[in-house]
Design a protein around this motif. Structure first.
Motif: not given
Length: 722
Positions: A169, A187-189, A197, A214-215, A225, A227
Motif C-alpha cells: 500500500q 482507485l477503490k477502498a 472511497g 480516496a484514502k 484505507d 486500496m
C-alpha cells in the motif's frame, strides 16, 4: 463480440432447486421456529420497509433511533423504540445486540448500510444466540474484502476486471502498479461501499491526489484505507443480479437491474430488465451471479455487481453486496415477490419457495420497472447534499404500478448526520416505454419544498433521448452534461404569479392574517390603491452565479383584478388572479391563457426569508425577492456574490488556496466533509482571493462564508498580465 467464455453446460453443473421441498428440507422446515420478534438495526425508509413486512406476518418489531432521529418516522413506527443517544450509535454493534436481548428479540435485521455488511457484527449476533437476517459472517468476510473476493471469483470461473489487489500500500508502489494496469484507472477502498472511497485517476499526474482523497474518505467512512487499483472501463454499464440462497444449497437469480445512471459513484435511477441486453448475455450474467454466490456458501438476499463493457460486450465481476439493496423494490416489481419476507423465511431455515424456471416465468409476465431515488441534494452544485425542514411534501398517488418507499413526511427535518435520501419512487409497466412514461408523470406530481432536491434533474434524465433509447453508461451524466444542465428561462407568467403571490401575502400580513378585502383603504393605503414593485431572481445555490433581476410592478385595481407590468414593458396587462390560502394555489387568467400554480413561501428560513417556490405545469421554479440595486448601493453592502458559501453543514478538511492568490474557474478552494462524504468546493469564477474565512478542522453551518473574492478593481491586476 464478447471474448469471455460461456460454458454451455454451466446450468447443469450448479445445484438446482427441486420442484418442491425435498424430504430433508421439509423436516428442517417443520423443526424451524417461526420468528416472533425482530430488532431493526437501521433507520429511515428501510427500517419502515422491514417493519411493514414484519407487521404483515405478525412479527413484533423493535426499532432504534439516535438523538437527531428522535422525531423520525421510523422511531415513531413501533411502540418498542430505543434511543441509542449520539449520532454514531447505529454502528455500536455490542449495544444493539444488548438491546435485542433486553427486548426478547429473536433476530436482527440490519437493513442496508451501517452494520449490514459487518462480518464481526454478524458473527457476534450468532454468538449471542440471535439470528442475523443476512448471510453467514464468513460470506460477508469473503466478499467484503474486495481483494480477496476477486481471488475467490477467479477461482470460481467468474470473470474479473484486470487490476492490482495486493498488500503493498506504499503510494509509490501503488503508482507503479497503476502504470502496469494502465490509465484511466479506478482507485477503490478494499472495505468500501456506497460509492465512498472511490476515485478515478485518468492520468499519472493526478494519481497521488486522487489516491490521497480516496484514502481520506475511506478512513472516515470505514476506518480502513487499504486500496485496490483496477482498470477503468471507459464506456461501462453497471448491471447487477439479485440472487437469493437458502440453507439447503438452493440459489436463484431473480433477474438483473441496470444501475448505470449514477453520480458520485452512487445510483439515482435503476431499472429491470436491463435495456438493450442480448438474452444470451442476460442468462450468462444470471449464471455467473449464482456461481459467485455458491462459491462463498451464500444465504439470503445478495447482489452480484458486474461492469459491462459497452465497447466489447464483455462483463466483469465488480463486487458482491451481501445485503438487501436500496433498489430491491425494482426486483420486487418485476417478480411480484416480497424480498424481505424471503429473508425472514431463509433466516427461519425454510427453503426458497420458487424454482428458477418459476421466477423466470414471473419476470417475463410482469414487464418493466424503474426506480428513482429522491435525494435532498443540489445537482447544480455537483450533487452536494442539502438539509432542512420539509416545508411542503406532496407525492404521487400510490397504485398497483406506483410505489413510494419513504422515510420522511411533511414537517420532518433532513439532517446533515445521515444519508440525504428522502424516498424511492418505483413505477412499473408492461414494457420500458410505458414504465418510463409513468415515471415522468409521477415525478411531475412529486413536490418538495425546503431542502433542494434532485427531482427536476431526474425529470431531465427520464426525458433525455439517449436514456429513452436505453443507451446508458455510468458516465451518462458527464457525457450529456450540457443537455441535462441546460439553462431554462423562467416564463414571464411565472414572474407575474410570484409577484402577485408576494403582493397578496403582504396584504394578509397587514390585514392581520385575514383575506385581503376591497377597498384597499381598509388596509391603510389611503384614498387610492398603491402599486408595489418586486425585484425577483431565480434562486441559485451558487453564490457567484448572478441571475438576472426581473422587476415586476403590481397594482390591485379590484377584488381579484391586477394591473401588472414586467421589466421594461411599457404597457401593463390586466389579469384576474385569486389565491386560495387553504391550498396555497394561485389561479391567474392571463389574456391568452389560464395558469394555476402552487406557491410555498418560507418567511422563517434564517438564511433566505424571501424564498418563493412555485410548481407550475409539472415544473418547479425557485425564486427569491432580491434587494433592488439602488438599495444595495445606498446601504454600502458588500454583495454576497463575492463570497463562496458552505453548501451544507460541514467540517473543513483542507484549504487549497490562500489570501491574495489568483484562482482559475473550477479550481479547488476548500475540501469539506458532510455525511461522511468529501466534497471539493471549486471556484465558479476567475479572480483573486480576498480572504479565507475558515481554516482546517473548523465546523461551518450551511450558508457560512468560506472564501471571499475581491471585487472588481479592488486588488490590482492579475500577476503576469494586464
Amino acid at each position: 463480440m464478447r471474448s469471455v467464455a460461456r460454458p454451455t453446460a454451466l446450468r447443469a453443473t450448479l445445484p438446482q432447486r427441486p420442484r418442491r421441498w425435498n424430504s430433508a428440507a421439509s423436516a428442517n422446515t417443520a423443526a424451524a421456529e417461526p420468528l416472533r420478534s425482530i430488532l431493526i438495526a437501521n433507520r429511515g425508509e428501510i427500517a419502515l420497509r422491514v417493519g411493514r413486512t414484519a407487521a404483515q406476518h405478525g412479527i413484533r418489531t423493535t426499532t432504534l433511533y439516535t438523538d437527531p432521529d428522535r422525531r423520525s418516522q421510523h422511531a415513531l413506527s413501533s411502540p418498542f423504540a430505543v434511543n441509542l443517544g449520539s449520532t454514531d450509535q447505529y454502528l455500536n454493534g455490542a449495544r444493539i445486540i444488548a438491546v435485542a436481548q433486553q427486548h426478547d428479540c429473536q433476530a436482527i435485521h440490519p437493513g442496508y448500510g451501517f452494520l449490514s455488511e459487518n462480518a464481526a457484527f454478524a458473527k457476534a449476533c450468532t454468538d449471542a444466540g440471535l439470528k442475523f437476517i443476512g448471510p453467514p459472517y464468513t460470506a460477508i468476510e469473503a466478499m467484503g474484502d474486495k481483494s480477496r473476493s476477486k481471488e475467490i471469483m477467479i477461482a470460481a470461473g467468474v470473470p474479473c476486471i484486470p487490476g492490482y489487489h495486493g498488500s503493498n500500500q506504499d503510494p509509490a508502489g501503488l503508482a507503479l502498479e497503476a502504470d502496469k494496469v494502465g490509465y484511466p484507472l479506478m482507485l477503490k477502498a478494499v472495505k468500501g461501499g456506497g460509492g465512498k472511497g472511490m476515485r478515478i485517476a485518468r492520468t499519472a499526474d493526478e494519481f497521488q491526489q486522487q489516491l490521497e482523497s480516496a484514502k481520506s474518505e475511506a478512513r472516515s467512512s470505514f476506518g480502513d484505507d487499504v486500496m485496490l487499483v483496477e482498470k477503468y472501463i471507459t464506456t461501462p454499464r453497471h448491471i447487477e443480479v439479485q440472487v437469493f440462497a437458502d440453507k439447503h444449497g438452493n440459489c436463484l437469480a431473480l433477474g438483473e437491474r441496470d444501475c448505470s445512471i449514477q453520480r458520485r459513484h452512487q445510483k439515482i435511477l435503476e431499472e429491470s430488465p436491463a435495456p438493450n441486453l442480448a438474452e444470451d448475455v442476460r442468462q450468462d450474467l444470471w449464471e455467473k451471479a449464482r456461481q459467485a454466490a455458491l462459491a462463498v456458501g451464500y444465504e439470503g438476499a445478495g447482489t452480484v455487481e458486474f461492469i459491462f463493457d459497452n465497447d466489447t460486450g464483455d462483463f466483469f465481476f465488480m463486487e458482491m453486496n451481501t445485503r438487501l439493496q436500496v433498489e430491491h423494490p425494482v426486483t420486487e416489481a418485476v417478480t411480484g415477490l416480497d424480498l424481505v419476507h424471503w429473508q425472514i423465511l431463509v433466516a427461519e431455515g425454510k427453503p426458497l419457495p420458487l424454482t428458477q424456471s418459476e421466477v423466470e416465468a414471473r419476470i417475463k409476465q410482469r414487464g418493466h420497472a424503474i426506480e428513482a431515488r429522491i435525494y435532498a441534494e443540489d445537482p447544480t452544485m455537483n450533487f452536494t447534499p442539502s438539509t432542512g425542514k420539509l416545508l411542503h411534501l406532496r407525492t404521487p398517488a400510490e397504485t398497483d404500478s406506483v410505489r413510494i418507499d419513504a422515510g420522511f413526511i411533511q414537517g420532518d427535518e433532513v439532517s446533515s448526520h445521515y444519508d440525504p435520501m428522502i424516498a424511492k419512487l418505483i413505477v412499473s409497466g408492461p414494457d420500458r416505454t410505458a414504465a418510463l412514461q409513468k415515471m415522468e408523470r409521477a415525478l411531475e406530481e412529486y413536490e418538495v419544498v425546503g431542502p433542494i432536491t434532485n427531482i427536476e434533474f431526474l425529470k431531465r434524465c427520464c426525458r433525455s433521448p439517449a436514456f429513452v433509447r436505453g443507451e446508458v453508461e455510468t458516465g451518462y451524466i458527464q457525457k450529456y452534461h450540457e443537455e441535462l444542465f441546460a439553462t431554462v428561462e423562467v416564463p414571464e407568467e411565472v414572474w407575474v404569479q410570484a409577484a402577485i403571490g408576494l403582493y397578496e401575502a403582504e396584504q394578509r400580513v397587514r390585514n392581520g392574517g385575514l383575506e385581503p378585502t376591497w377597498p384597499l383603504q381598509t388596509l391603510g393605503f389611503g384614498n387610492a390603491p398603491q402599486p408595489r414593485e418586486f425585484h425577483l431572481q431565480e434562486s441559485s445555490s451558487d453564490p457567484l452565479v448572478v441571475n438576472k433581476t426581473v422587476a415586476v410592478r403590481v397594482l390591485k385595481t379590484a377584488g381579484d383584478t391586477f394591473s401588472v407590468s414586467v421589466a421594461d414593458h411599457a404597457v401593463p396587462q390586466t389579469v384576474t388572479s385569486h389565491f386560495a390560502p387553504a391550498t396555497n394555489t394561485l389561479t391567474t387568467f392571463f389574456p391568452h391563457t389560464r395558469l394555476s400554480s402552487l406557491l410555498i413561501r418560507d418567511p422563517s428560513a434564517p438564511t433566505n426569508p424571501t424564498l418563493l417556490t412555485l410548481f407550475n405545469q409539472g415544473t418547479l421554479y425557485r425564486l427569491q425577492l432580491a434587494t433592488p440595486p439602488w438599495a444595495l448601493k445606498a446601504l454600502g453592502a458588500r454583495d454576497v456574490a463575492n463570497s463562496v458559501l458552505a453548501p451544507m453543514p460541514c467540517k473543513i478538511l483542507r484549504v487549497e488556496v490562500r489570501a491574495g492568490e489568483w484562482v482559475r474557474r473550477h479550481q479547488a478552494l476548500v475540501v469539506i466533509e458532510s455525511m461522511k462524504m468529501e466534497t471539493v468546493v471549486r471556484s465558479p469564477v476567475e479572480g483573486r482571493v480576498r480572504r479565507v474565512v475558515h481554516g482546517e478542522g473548523e465546523m461551518c453551518g450551511a450558508g457560512t462564508r468560506l472564501v471571499e473574492f475581491e471585487e472588481e478593481g479592488e486588488g490590482g491586476e492579475r500577476e503576469g498580465g494586464a
